[in-house]
Structure formats: C-alpha cells, structure tokens
Design a protein around this motif. Structure first.
Motif, PDB file in Angstrom:
ATOM      1  N   VAL A 187       0.844  -1.209   0.000  1.00  0.00           N
ATOM      2  CA  VAL A 187       0.000   0.000   0.000  1.00  0.00           C
ATOM      3  C   VAL A 187       0.872   1.249   0.000  1.00  0.00           C
ATOM      4  O   VAL A 187       0.603   2.215  -0.732  1.00  0.00           O
ATOM      5  CB  VAL A 187      -0.938  -0.006   1.232  1.00  0.00           C
ATOM      6  N   ASP A 188       1.939   1.227   0.798  1.00  0.00           N
ATOM      7  CA  ASP A 188       2.853   2.381   0.838  1.00  0.00           C
ATOM      8  C   ASP A 188       3.579   2.584  -0.488  1.00  0.00           C
ATOM      9  O   ASP A 188       3.917   3.709  -0.854  1.00  0.00           O
ATOM     10  CB  ASP A 188       3.872   2.194   1.969  1.00  0.00           C
ATOM     11  N   LYS A 189       3.824   1.483  -1.211  1.00  0.00           N
ATOM     12  CA  LYS A 189       4.412   1.609  -2.554  1.00  0.00           C
ATOM     13  C   LYS A 189       3.454   2.362  -3.461  1.00  0.00           C
ATOM     14  O   LYS A 189       3.841   3.276  -4.188  1.00  0.00           O
ATOM     15  CB  LYS A 189       4.662   0.212  -3.149  1.00  0.00           C
TER      16      LYS A 189
ATOM     17  N   GLY B 213       3.258   6.066  -2.613  1.00  0.00           N
ATOM     18  CA  GLY B 213       4.505   6.818  -2.703  1.00  0.00           C
ATOM     19  C   GLY B 213       5.236   7.027  -1.395  1.00  0.00           C
ATOM     20  O   GLY B 213       6.319   7.614  -1.375  1.00  0.00           O
ATOM     21  N   PHE B 214       4.665   6.524  -0.283  1.00  0.00           N
ATOM     22  CA  PHE B 214       5.323   6.737   1.012  1.00  0.00           C
ATOM     23  C   PHE B 214       6.637   5.968   1.091  1.00  0.00           C
ATOM     24  O   PHE B 214       7.634   6.477   1.629  1.00  0.00           O
ATOM     25  CB  PHE B 214       4.394   6.306   2.152  1.00  0.00           C
ATOM     26  N   LEU B 215       6.664   4.762   0.535  1.00  0.00           N
ATOM     27  CA  LEU B 215       7.880   3.950   0.609  1.00  0.00           C
ATOM     28  C   LEU B 215       9.030   4.627  -0.150  1.00  0.00           C
ATOM     29  O   LEU B 215      10.179   4.600   0.292  1.00  0.00           O
ATOM     30  CB  LEU B 215       7.618   2.560   0.043  1.00  0.00           C
TER      31      LEU B 215
ATOM     32  N   SER C 173       6.979 -10.987  10.679  1.00  0.00           N
ATOM     33  CA  SER C 173       6.889  -9.625  10.130  1.00  0.00           C
ATOM     34  C   SER C 173       8.037  -9.404   9.152  1.00  0.00           C
ATOM     35  O   SER C 173       7.854  -8.827   8.072  1.00  0.00           O
ATOM     36  CB  SER C 173       6.959  -8.583  11.257  1.00  0.00           C
ATOM     37  N   SER C 174       9.227  -9.852   9.516  1.00  0.00           N
ATOM     38  CA  SER C 174      10.395  -9.709   8.640  1.00  0.00           C
ATOM     39  C   SER C 174      10.193 -10.482   7.340  1.00  0.00           C
ATOM     40  O   SER C 174      10.481  -9.977   6.249  1.00  0.00           O
ATOM     41  CB  SER C 174      11.654 -10.216   9.354  1.00  0.00           C
ATOM     42  N   ILE C 175       9.687 -11.715   7.461  1.00  0.00           N
ATOM     43  CA  ILE C 175       9.473 -12.537   6.255  1.00  0.00           C
ATOM     44  C   ILE C 175       8.393 -11.904   5.365  1.00  0.00           C
ATOM     45  O   ILE C 175       8.549 -11.803   4.142  1.00  0.00           O
ATOM     46  CB  ILE C 175       9.070 -13.977   6.649  1.00  0.00           C
ATOM     47  N   GLY C 176       7.288 -11.470   5.983  1.00  0.00           N
ATOM     48  CA  GLY C 176       6.197 -10.858   5.216  1.00  0.00           C
ATOM     49  C   GLY C 176       6.655  -9.611   4.480  1.00  0.00           C
ATOM     50  O   GLY C 176       6.327  -9.403   3.309  1.00  0.00           O
ATOM     51  N   ILE C 177       7.425  -8.754   5.152  1.00  0.00           N
ATOM     52  CA  ILE C 177       7.911  -7.521   4.525  1.00  0.00           C
ATOM     53  C   ILE C 177       8.925  -7.833   3.426  1.00  0.00           C
ATOM     54  O   ILE C 177       8.931  -7.186   2.381  1.00  0.00           O
ATOM     55  CB  ILE C 177       8.501  -6.595   5.603  1.00  0.00           C
ATOM     56  N   THR C 178       9.759  -8.853   3.632  1.00  0.00           N
ATOM     57  CA  THR C 178      10.723  -9.249   2.595  1.00  0.00           C
ATOM     58  C   THR C 178       9.995  -9.694   1.326  1.00  0.00           C
ATOM     59  O   THR C 178      10.372  -9.319   0.211  1.00  0.00           O
ATOM     60  CB  THR C 178      11.616 -10.397   3.109  1.00  0.00           C
ATOM     61  N   PHE C 179       8.937 -10.488   1.480  1.00  0.00           N
ATOM     62  CA  PHE C 179       8.131 -10.897   0.324  1.00  0.00           C
ATOM     63  C   PHE C 179       7.527  -9.670  -0.356  1.00  0.00           C
ATOM     64  O   PHE C 179       7.558  -9.533  -1.584  1.00  0.00           O
ATOM     65  CB  PHE C 179       7.000 -11.834   0.764  1.00  0.00           C
ATOM     66  N   ALA C 180       6.959  -8.773   0.457  1.00  0.00           N
ATOM     67  CA  ALA C 180       6.230  -7.621  -0.097  1.00  0.00           C
ATOM     68  C   ALA C 180       7.151  -6.683  -0.871  1.00  0.00           C
ATOM     69  O   ALA C 180       6.725  -6.059  -1.849  1.00  0.00           O
ATOM     70  CB  ALA C 180       5.543  -6.864   1.047  1.00  0.00           C
ATOM     71  N   LEU C 181       8.403  -6.577  -0.448  1.00  0.00           N
ATOM     72  CA  LEU C 181       9.342  -5.684  -1.137  1.00  0.00           C
ATOM     73  C   LEU C 181       9.603  -6.140  -2.567  1.00  0.00           C
ATOM     74  O   LEU C 181       9.986  -5.342  -3.427  1.00  0.00           O
ATOM     75  CB  LEU C 181      10.667  -5.624  -0.365  1.00  0.00           C
ATOM     76  N   ARG C 182       9.397  -7.433  -2.827  1.00  0.00           N
ATOM     77  CA  ARG C 182       9.651  -7.976  -4.164  1.00  0.00           C
ATOM     78  C   ARG C 182       8.390  -8.057  -5.003  1.00  0.00           C
ATOM     79  O   ARG C 182       8.417  -8.586  -6.119  1.00  0.00           O
ATOM     80  CB  ARG C 182      10.282  -9.367  -4.035  1.00  0.00           C
TER      81      ARG C 182
ATOM     82  N   SER D 158       4.521  -6.187  -6.364  1.00  0.00           N
ATOM     83  CA  SER D 158       3.829  -4.915  -6.579  1.00  0.00           C
ATOM     84  C   SER D 158       2.313  -5.076  -6.562  1.00  0.00           C
ATOM     85  O   SER D 158       1.582  -4.105  -6.481  1.00  0.00           O
ATOM     86  CB  SER D 158       4.254  -4.304  -7.921  1.00  0.00           C
ATOM     87  N   SER D 159       1.847  -6.323  -6.632  1.00  0.00           N
ATOM     88  CA  SER D 159       0.408  -6.572  -6.692  1.00  0.00           C
ATOM     89  C   SER D 159      -0.117  -7.004  -5.328  1.00  0.00           C
ATOM     90  O   SER D 159       0.363  -7.978  -4.738  1.00  0.00           O
ATOM     91  CB  SER D 159       0.105  -7.666  -7.721  1.00  0.00           C
ATOM     92  N   LEU D 160      -1.108  -6.284  -4.826  1.00  0.00           N
ATOM     93  CA  LEU D 160      -1.725  -6.634  -3.539  1.00  0.00           C
ATOM     94  C   LEU D 160      -2.430  -7.985  -3.634  1.00  0.00           C
ATOM     95  O   LEU D 160      -2.377  -8.792  -2.705  1.00  0.00           O
ATOM     96  CB  LEU D 160      -2.727  -5.537  -3.157  1.00  0.00           C
ATOM     97  N   GLU D 161      -3.067  -8.227  -4.789  1.00  0.00           N
ATOM     98  CA  GLU D 161      -3.780  -9.497  -4.972  1.00  0.00           C
ATOM     99  C   GLU D 161      -2.786 -10.663  -4.992  1.00  0.00           C
ATOM    100  O   GLU D 161      -3.027 -11.714  -4.399  1.00  0.00           O
ATOM    101  CB  GLU D 161      -4.585  -9.479  -6.273  1.00  0.00           C
ATOM    102  N   GLY D 162      -1.673 -10.469  -5.691  1.00  0.00           N
ATOM    103  CA  GLY D 162      -0.665 -11.527  -5.770  1.00  0.00           C
ATOM    104  C   GLY D 162      -0.050 -11.818  -4.410  1.00  0.00           C
ATOM    105  O   GLY D 162       0.155 -12.977  -4.041  1.00  0.00           O
TER     106      GLY D 162
END
Length: 253
Positions: free
Chosen positions: A84-86, A89-91, A153-162, A164-168
């Motif tokens: 969502v932050d991506k 533009g916050f990220l 939390s670390s694992i979830g954020i690591t996945f999310a950084l790679r 771009s799709s919220l659904e994916g």
C-alpha cells in the motif's frame, strides 16, 4: 533511534485507527475457538483423547496454538502495508530520505510486531476465562510471542518488497499460511503426522512458538523449552537480517 521510534509509532497508530482491521483480526481467532475448539472439545471428550493431548482436554490443548496463530497471521500479513505504501509513494519517500534504511525497516517491523503481539494477548486474555491455563506464565509467553512476530513480520515484509500486486501478495500469503498452521502442531500433535510430513513441521518456526507456549500455559510440550527458544532466536535474527538487507537493496520504479 528517532527513525526507529517514528516508524514503530506510525505502524501502531495505523493499526489502532483501522477499526475494522482491529475487530476482524480479533474476531477471527474467536471464531476458531467457538466453532472449531468447542466442537472438537466435545467430540474428543474421552480419556484416550486426553492422553493424546498431554493429559488435558482439547480446548485447553488448542488455546496456546490459537494464541500463536493469531500472532503469526497478523505479523505475516504485515507486508500488505508495504505494498500500500508503494502505491501511495510513502515507501519511495523513505528510500530517498536521509535516514538509515536499516533503522527505518527495523522500526516498521517493531511496530508491526507490537500490534501482532497485542492481538495475541487479547486472545490469551479471553481464553483465560474458558480454559485451564497457567496465568502466571504470561512473561515467557510474551517473549515467545515477540520472537514469533519479529520473525514473520520480517518474512512478510521481505516478500512484499519484491511484489507490486496486492492481490498476488495476498494469494501467496494465503497459500503459505494454511500449511504452516496445520504443520505447527497447533491443532493436533505433530507425532500424529506421517514421518515425511514431520520434516516440514520441524523446519516451521511456528512449531516452536506453539510448543513453547504450550509448555508455559498448560505444562506439556514435545521439545525442550531451551530448543524452542534457541530455534526461535536464531530464526528471528536471520529473518530480521534478511529483511533489513532486502530493504537496503530495495528500489522503487
């Protein structure tokens, strides 16, 4: 230090302001206890079943697992806010800001872990009124909970950084969440699983959080409590370092 506190505070404030999210994440484990725990507790109310579950009734056996699963699911899904932050533009602002990226992501993971732990403790408080658990063990359970929350939390954020799709992201998280839950020993002893499946239970971080909480709350466990803490500390440190490294290397198109 300021960036760590600021990012942690932002995540906590963000959670508290999302009332529907607060209600939903608390209702979900309550539904598990009401419809799954109470039902199976009655169905398994005979002496042989108590032997399988370490000498306690099924509902009492289930409670530590539900507390751990509450912390696990909410911390694992914390990557949603990264995507969502991506989009907003916050990220990107954080990545170009003159602050340490490692400290920024550490603060974010800390904030997400605190909110996940808070939800787990709310469920534990509710469970104290319906199951026979050791209330005085709250401190070690809190420590296990924060290690678990930090890890996922670390694992979830690591996945999310790679991604771009919220659904994916949601699809992948849901695909991973179910097997991790059912292989953790939260619902039944992992000794009941076939030998080849037990391997996946042994490499599942959630297994050791469930086992440790069960040791403190109801006095039964499969592994030594030293093993539970040691595995969680190592996995927490590794996943945190990977998450911080991923954020250091992150770029936004």
């Amino acid at each position: 230090m300021n960036v760590i506190i600021t990012m942690a505070y932002r995540q906590i404030l963000r959670f508290l302001r999302a009332r529907s999210r607060v209600v939903g994440t608390i209702l979900h484990p309550i539904i598990w206890i009401a419809f799954f725990g109470l039902g199976w507790s009655r169905a398994l109310n005979f002496p042989q079943a108590r032997e399988i579950f370490g000498g306690v009734d099924y509902l009492t056996y289930l409670v530590p697992g539900i507390v751990a699963i509450t912390i696990f699911t909410t911390s694992f899904m914390s990557g949603v806010s990264v995507i969502v932050d991506k989009d907003y533009g916050f990220l990107k602002e954080i990545l170009v800001a003159p602050v340490s990226r490692s400290k920024a992501i550490f603060g974010r993971i800390l904030g997400d872990s605190v909110t996940s732990l808070l939800r787990g403790m709310i469920i534990l408080t509710i469970c104290m009124f319906i199951a026979s658990i050791n209330v005085s063990a709250i401190i070690p359970v809190l420590i296990l909970g924060i290690l678990l929350a930090w890890t996922f939390s670390s694992i979830g954020i690591t996945f999310a950084l790679r991604m771009s799709s919220l659904e994916g992201f949601g699809l992948i998280m849901n695909t991973l969440t179910l097997p991790l839950m059912f292989l953790s020993g939260a619902f039944y002893p992992i000794d009941a699983l076939p030998s080849w499946i037990k391997i996946f239970s042994y490499i599942n971080p959630l297994t050791y959080a469930v086992d440790g909480m069960r040791y403190f709350l109801i006095g039964t466990s499969k592994f030594s409590i030293v093993v539970d803490f040691a595995v969680l500390v190592v996995l927490c440190a590794v996943s945190l370092l990977i998450g911080m490294h991923s954020f250091e290397k992150a770029t936004i198109e």
